[in-house]
Design an enzyme around this catalytic site. Sequence first.
Site, PDB file in Angstrom:
ATOM      1  CE1 TYR A   1       2.853   5.619  -3.454  1.00  0.00           C
ATOM      2  CE2 TYR A   1       1.736   3.706  -4.377  1.00  0.00           C
ATOM      3  CZ  TYR A   1       2.866   4.280  -3.824  1.00  0.00           C
ATOM      4  OH  TYR A   1       3.996   3.523  -3.653  1.00  0.00           O
TER       5      TYR A   1
ATOM      6  CB  CYS B   1      -9.445   4.909   0.004  1.00  0.00           C
ATOM      7  SG  CYS B   1      -7.839   5.389   0.667  1.00  0.00           S
ATOM      8  CB  THR B   2      -6.735   0.101   1.898  1.00  0.00           C
ATOM      9  OG1 THR B   2      -5.632   0.856   1.379  1.00  0.00           O
ATOM     10  CG2 THR B   2      -7.147  -0.951   0.894  1.00  0.00           C
ATOM     11  CG  HIS B   3      -5.280   5.286   4.099  1.00  0.00           C
ATOM     12  ND1 HIS B   3      -4.700   4.735   2.980  1.00  0.00           N
ATOM     13  CD2 HIS B   3      -4.255   5.761   4.856  1.00  0.00           C
ATOM     14  CE1 HIS B   3      -3.389   4.874   3.056  1.00  0.00           C
ATOM     15  NE2 HIS B   3      -3.095   5.501   4.180  1.00  0.00           N
TER      16      HIS B   3
ATOM     17  CG  ASP C   1      -1.864   1.218   1.235  1.00  0.00           C
ATOM     18  OD1 ASP C   1      -2.326   1.609   0.155  1.00  0.00           O
ATOM     19  OD2 ASP C   1      -2.117   1.790   2.317  1.00  0.00           O
ATOM     20  CB  SER C   2       0.204   4.746  -0.847  1.00  0.00           C
ATOM     21  OG  SER C   2      -1.047   4.862  -0.195  1.00  0.00           O
TER      22      SER C   2
ATOM     23  CD  GLU D   1      -0.457   6.958   6.032  1.00  0.00           C
ATOM     24  OE1 GLU D   1       0.580   7.024   6.718  1.00  0.00           O
ATOM     25  OE2 GLU D   1      -0.852   5.910   5.473  1.00  0.00           O
TER      26      GLU D   1
ATOM     27  CB  CYS E   1      -3.037   0.553  -2.528  1.00  0.00           C
ATOM     28  SG  CYS E   1      -3.065   2.298  -2.999  1.00  0.00           S
ATOM     29  CG  ASN E   2      -9.402   0.934  -3.129  1.00  0.00           C
ATOM     30  OD1 ASN E   2     -10.375   0.356  -3.563  1.00  0.00           O
ATOM     31  ND2 ASN E   2      -9.033   0.830  -1.865  1.00  0.00           N
ATOM     32  CB  THR E   3      -4.541   4.938  -5.531  1.00  0.00           C
ATOM     33  OG1 THR E   3      -5.396   5.461  -4.513  1.00  0.00           O
ATOM     34  CG2 THR E   3      -4.174   6.038  -6.497  1.00  0.00           C
TER      35      THR E   3
END
Length: 279
Positions: A42, A184-186, A10-11, A152, A73-75
């Site tokens: 990202y 979005c995985t966040h 992931d980012s 983050e 990560c979706n992006t």
Amino acid sequence: MNKQPIGYLDSGVGGLTVVKEALRQLPHEKVIFIGDQARLPYGPRPAEQVIEFTWELTHFLLKKNIKMLVIACNTATAAALSVIRPKLNIPVVGVILPGSRAAIKATKTGNVGIIGTNGTIKSDAYARTIHRKNQNIQVTSVAAPKLVSLVESNEYQSVIAKKVVAETLAPYKKHPVDTLIMGCTHYPLLRPIIQNVMGDGVTLIDSGAETVSEVSTLLDYFDIANDDQNYHPEHEFYTTGSAQMFDTIAGDWLGMSQMHAEKIDLKRLIPQISMEMEQ
Ligand code: DGL
């Protein structure tokens, strides 16, 4: 019986929402995770750059002898899955298809919302995937980049988080949905706040969690699952950014008080990877 690890990338820390589910569903499968916090986010980056970064993380994981790659990560899935998958001889799983499938299954009104980074929303990957399966579903996509920084910076339980989430999701007042994909995985770290703003009647889809069911199915399909119930793997976590911040969020989210991520020096890693990629 295959004890090789599964690689997750992931980012940033968002991919840990996928790892959390993996630890629950697949406790005997070793996890190797890398988060590219040094180059996060990202979401606003051009797709070409996201592809380049995703390749670099992929090469790092391949060196760890992984048996499957999960682009958590979706992006990165939107930009790089179709590029990376045909080039590897191991299964490569992204998060967009499993999330789309779950939303199609969950919606009763046929009105589905998607929130994601600018990159994911601009790619239209979710809407295209959903419409490939069912054209009658009405998709309302909203870019929610501010939610990534809340996570983050470890502010995902703060008062500010509530305000930002409410503002971001305001378009759904005009365009109501009964199902919302957290694309979005966040975002699952903000789940209680998102649920509160959307209301109890809205089903939230955690694409990452759905992805682990797919991982489990593919492990069986390719006959590469580890069936040794006595194997308690020592998972490995890497970050390109601050290991301390990673440990705080990851320890809290995964309930691992002894979490120690290793910081990877990208400057040293990238020239080596670039040489290998050219060969
Ligand atoms: N976690 C990433 C995703 O699922 C995005 C965060 C970022 O912008 O880097 O899309």
